[in-house]
Design a protein around this motif. Structure first.
Motif, mmCIF file in Angstrom:
data_model
loop_
_atom_site.group_PDB
_atom_site.id
_atom_site.type_symbol
_atom_site.label_atom_id
_atom_site.label_comp_id
_atom_site.label_asym_id
_atom_site.label_seq_id
_atom_site.Cartn_x
_atom_site.Cartn_y
_atom_site.Cartn_z
ATOM 1 N N VAL A 189 0.834 -1.205 0.000
ATOM 2 C CA VAL A 189 0.000 0.000 0.000
ATOM 3 C C VAL A 189 0.870 1.257 0.000
ATOM 4 C CG1 VAL A 189 -1.912 1.198 1.139
ATOM 5 C CG2 VAL A 189 -1.644 -1.267 1.454
ATOM 6 N N ALA A 190 0.478 2.225 -0.796
ATOM 7 C CA ALA A 190 1.056 3.566 -0.719
ATOM 8 C C ALA A 190 -0.035 4.537 -0.282
ATOM 9 C CB ALA A 190 1.621 3.995 -2.074
ATOM 10 N N ILE A 191 0.366 5.542 0.498
ATOM 11 C CA ILE A 191 -0.556 6.625 0.886
ATOM 12 C C ILE A 191 -0.056 7.909 0.243
ATOM 13 C CG2 ILE A 191 -1.538 7.986 2.772
ATOM 14 C CD1 ILE A 191 -1.056 5.652 4.654
ATOM 15 N N LEU A 192 -0.927 8.568 -0.476
ATOM 16 C CA LEU A 192 -0.621 9.865 -1.072
ATOM 17 C C LEU A 192 -1.503 10.909 -0.400
ATOM 18 C CD1 LEU A 192 0.722 11.659 -3.236
ATOM 19 C CD2 LEU A 192 -1.124 10.991 -4.790
ATOM 20 N N TYR A 207 6.753 5.977 9.969
ATOM 21 C CA TYR A 207 8.108 6.496 9.752
ATOM 22 C C TYR A 207 9.197 5.423 9.785
ATOM 23 C CZ TYR A 207 11.167 10.528 9.278
ATOM 24 O OH TYR A 207 12.043 11.472 8.794
ATOM 25 N N ASP A 208 8.976 4.378 10.581
ATOM 26 C CA ASP A 208 9.982 3.315 10.706
ATOM 27 C C ASP A 208 9.676 2.116 9.813
ATOM 28 O OD1 ASP A 208 11.424 4.680 12.743
ATOM 29 O OD2 ASP A 208 9.900 4.070 14.193
ATOM 30 N N ARG A 209 8.669 2.223 8.984
ATOM 31 C CA ARG A 209 8.235 1.047 8.206
ATOM 32 C C ARG A 209 8.591 1.180 6.728
ATOM 33 N NH1 ARG A 209 2.184 -0.464 10.302
ATOM 34 N NH2 ARG A 209 2.232 -1.562 8.296
ATOM 35 N N ASN A 210 8.942 0.033 6.144
ATOM 36 C CA ASN A 210 9.267 0.020 4.709
ATOM 37 C C ASN A 210 8.183 -0.676 3.889
ATOM 38 O OD1 ASN A 210 9.615 -2.625 5.368
ATOM 39 N ND2 ASN A 210 11.793 -2.749 4.819
ATOM 40 N N ASP A 211 7.119 -1.117 4.559
ATOM 41 C CA ASP A 211 6.075 -1.853 3.820
ATOM 42 C C ASP A 211 4.946 -0.944 3.345
ATOM 43 O OD1 ASP A 211 5.374 -1.441 6.473
ATOM 44 O OD2 ASP A 211 4.201 -3.283 6.627
ATOM 45 N N GLY A 240 12.781 2.058 7.562
ATOM 46 C CA GLY A 240 11.817 2.919 6.885
ATOM 47 C C GLY A 240 12.448 4.046 6.072
ATOM 48 N N LYS A 241 13.794 4.139 6.134
ATOM 49 C CA LYS A 241 14.489 5.212 5.404
ATOM 50 C C LYS A 241 14.165 5.120 3.910
ATOM 51 C CE LYS A 241 17.337 8.672 5.914
ATOM 52 N NZ LYS A 241 16.995 9.734 6.878
ATOM 53 N N GLY A 242 13.722 6.218 3.340
ATOM 54 C CA GLY A 242 13.381 6.238 1.916
ATOM 55 C C GLY A 242 11.915 5.900 1.640
#
Ligand code: SP5
Ligand code: ZN
Length: 344
Positions: A189-192, A207-211, A240-242
């Motif tokens: 999932v992406a949130i815009l 902030y700490d998640r990459n999923d 979560g960086k990036g």
């Protein structure tokens, strides 16, 4: 397009508290906003509006702490008990960042722990309104699981300024985050976030998640609310960086500049290749919005909707801000139109 809405929000209303013009500033986030949208949807004969399902507290507890939910649930009653007052609302007056490990025992001292600002009054209906608003976002997400290309949650109160244990900026529960996290079990999932204000709550939650990729386009927080988050250098932490990106934009941002940065955001979303998209859809970027400075027109909202729709992702649209009440509904319809008319 499936649209989810409940009229429980109407009791989350604070205008009767004051006729002081300065205090009325607190009341931009009013029930009439939703009436404007319902009227515009009716004009379009978009009548597929249903009440959200009740998902219970579990999906909400995955985003918000139990301590915070307890506080929200009891804030109004605690205040009425403690102050031996009668009144229609609890008006917070000790917001801020309490950095201690534990909240104080009593309201109003707890506010320093659980609030970022004072635009989060609570009455006896606020908790239920917030839960129901989250349910509208969850129903929107569930529509996508059922194969719909898009769905709209007419959420009130809004959510994107709310963090795991914090409310602020008219927001109590982070509807978009709850919906995105719920969908995440079934795919990426992406949130815009296209509200005028930085989605600081959503940013902090993931902030700490990459999923889950989170992206926000907004007024530069160096001069605009929420001030303490939403800067370009904030891109996530640890693994979560990036996976968080901010697009702080200048005052008076117009459609051309907005679309330029939106296309960069869309490229980032493509690179992440999500299965679902959640849009935190705020309409306070409108040229006549009383809280904003941007210059987006009604036609601009249609073009922004078109660009997002062109990603061809199953998209759950969740209402955030937007305070020019008379024109809000037409702007929402303009944004939704590309989704409603899209050919599979
Ligand atoms: C969901 C959402 O859009 N929340 C926005 C919260 C913004 N709070 C800022 C309040 C500052 C009001 N100052 C207004 C001056 C306008 N003339
Ligand atoms: Zn906003």
């Amino acid at each position: 397009m499936n649209i989810y809405y409940s009229d429980i929000h109407k009791k989350h209303d604070f205008r009767s508290n004051s006729n002081d013009e300065k205090e009325l500033e607190l009341y931009y986030e009013v029930p009439d906003r939703i009436d404007s949208i319902l009227d515009a949807l009716e004009d379009e004969n978009w009548s597929n509006i249903t009440a959200p399902d009740d998902f219970g507290l579990e999906p909400i507890k995955k985003i918000h702490t139990v301590e915070y939910l307890d506080y929200l649930k009891s804030a109004y009653y605690d205040w009425m008990d403690q102050s031996e007052k009668t009144g229609v609302a609890y008006i917070p007056y000790k917001p801020g960042f309490n950095k201690s490990d534990l909240p104080y025992d009593d309201i109003p001292d707890q506010d320093g722990f659980f609030m970022t600002d004072m635009n989060v009054e609570v009455n006896e209906s606020t908790y239920l309104a917030a839960i129901t608003s989250a349910n509208s976002a969850l129903s929107t997400a569930t529509s996508l699981l059922n194969g719909e290309k898009s769905a709209f949650g007419l959420c009130r109160p809004p959510g994107h300024h709310s963090g795991a244990s914090i409310c602020g900026g008219f927001c109590f529960l982070n509807n978009a985050a709850i919906a995105a996290n719920w969908l995440n079990v079934h795919g990426k999932v992406a949130i815009l976030d296209i509200d005028y204000h930085a989605g600081n709550g959503t940013q902090s939650i993931f902030y700490d998640r990459n999923d889950i990729l989170t992206i926000s386009l907004h007024a530069d927080p160096s001069w605009e609310y929420p001030r303490y988050a939403g800067y370009a250098q904030e891109t996530g932490n640890g693994k979560g960086k990036g996976f968080h990106r901010n697009f702080p934009l200048p005052p008076q941002t117009d459609e051309a500049l907005y679309l330029h940065h939106l296309s960069e955001a869309i490229e980032l979303i493509h690179a992440f290749s999500p299965d679902f998209l959640i849009v935190s859809a705020g309409f306070d970027t409108f040229e006549d919005d009383p809280l904003g400075t941007f210059q987006i027109t009604r036609n601009g909202f249609q073009n922004i909707g078109q660009e997002i729709c062109s990603m061809r992702l199953p998209t759950g649209i969740v209402l955030e801000g937007g305070y020019q009440i008379e024109k809000l509904g037409r702007n929402v319809v303009a944004f939704l139109e590309p989704f409603a008319t899209q050919v599979l």
